[in-house]
Design a protein around this motif. Structure first.
Motif, PDB file in Angstrom:
ATOM      1  N   TYR A  32      -5.885 -41.809 -12.879  1.00 59.16           N
ATOM      2  CA  TYR A  32      -6.361 -42.742 -13.894  1.00 59.16           C
ATOM      3  C   TYR A  32      -5.830 -42.403 -15.284  1.00 59.16           C
ATOM      4  N   SER A  53      -1.653 -41.362 -16.596  1.00 61.07           N
ATOM      5  CA  SER A  53      -1.762 -40.419 -15.487  1.00 61.07           C
ATOM      6  C   SER A  53      -0.565 -39.487 -15.388  1.00 61.07           C
ATOM      7  N   GLN A  95      -7.037 -48.078 -15.223  1.00 64.07           N
ATOM      8  CA  GLN A  95      -5.755 -48.008 -14.534  1.00 64.07           C
ATOM      9  C   GLN A  95      -4.583 -47.797 -15.495  1.00 64.07           C
TER      10      GLN A  95
END
Length: 115
Positions: A32, A53, A95
């Motif tokens: 994430y 990420s 995301q």
């Protein structure tokens, strides 16, 4: 149970430093993007920083966000703190750093900058 738990807030004098932690459980944090937001009294919530990420560290002015994937934890190092940095600081996961909707939120930790 999915959780994000912030810690490390407190009272600090102007010019001082603090490191906030955001510990994740119940999901794999490395997948994430992690955001830090803050909300000062009487003001709207604003984003402080975000790290995707695939980055270990990102610097934005006086603030550095970093992640330790082995510990499932993200940090916010805050330097040269000013009274206007006083706020509740929240971490959130999504995301991507361009997202407006977060998947998970922490409950926040209070930072007070005062002499």
């Amino acid at each position: 149970q999915v959780q994000l738990v912030e810690s490390g807030g407190g009272l600090v004098q102007p010019g001082g430093s603090l490191r906030l932690s955001c510990a994740a459980s119940g999901f794999t944090l490395p997948y994430y993007s992690i955001h830090w937001f803050r909300q000062a009294p009487g003001k709207e919530r604003e984003e402080v920083s975000c790290i995707t990420s695939n980055f270990a560290e990102a610097v934005k002015g006086r603030f550095t966000i970093s992640r330790d994937n082995a510990k499932n934890t993200v940090y916010l190092q805050m330097n040269s703190l000013k009274p206007e940095d006083t706020a509740v600081y929240y971490c959130a996961a999504s995301q991507g750093c361009g997202d407006y909707v977060m998947d998970y939120w922490g409950k926040g930790t209070l930072v007070t900058v005062s002499s």
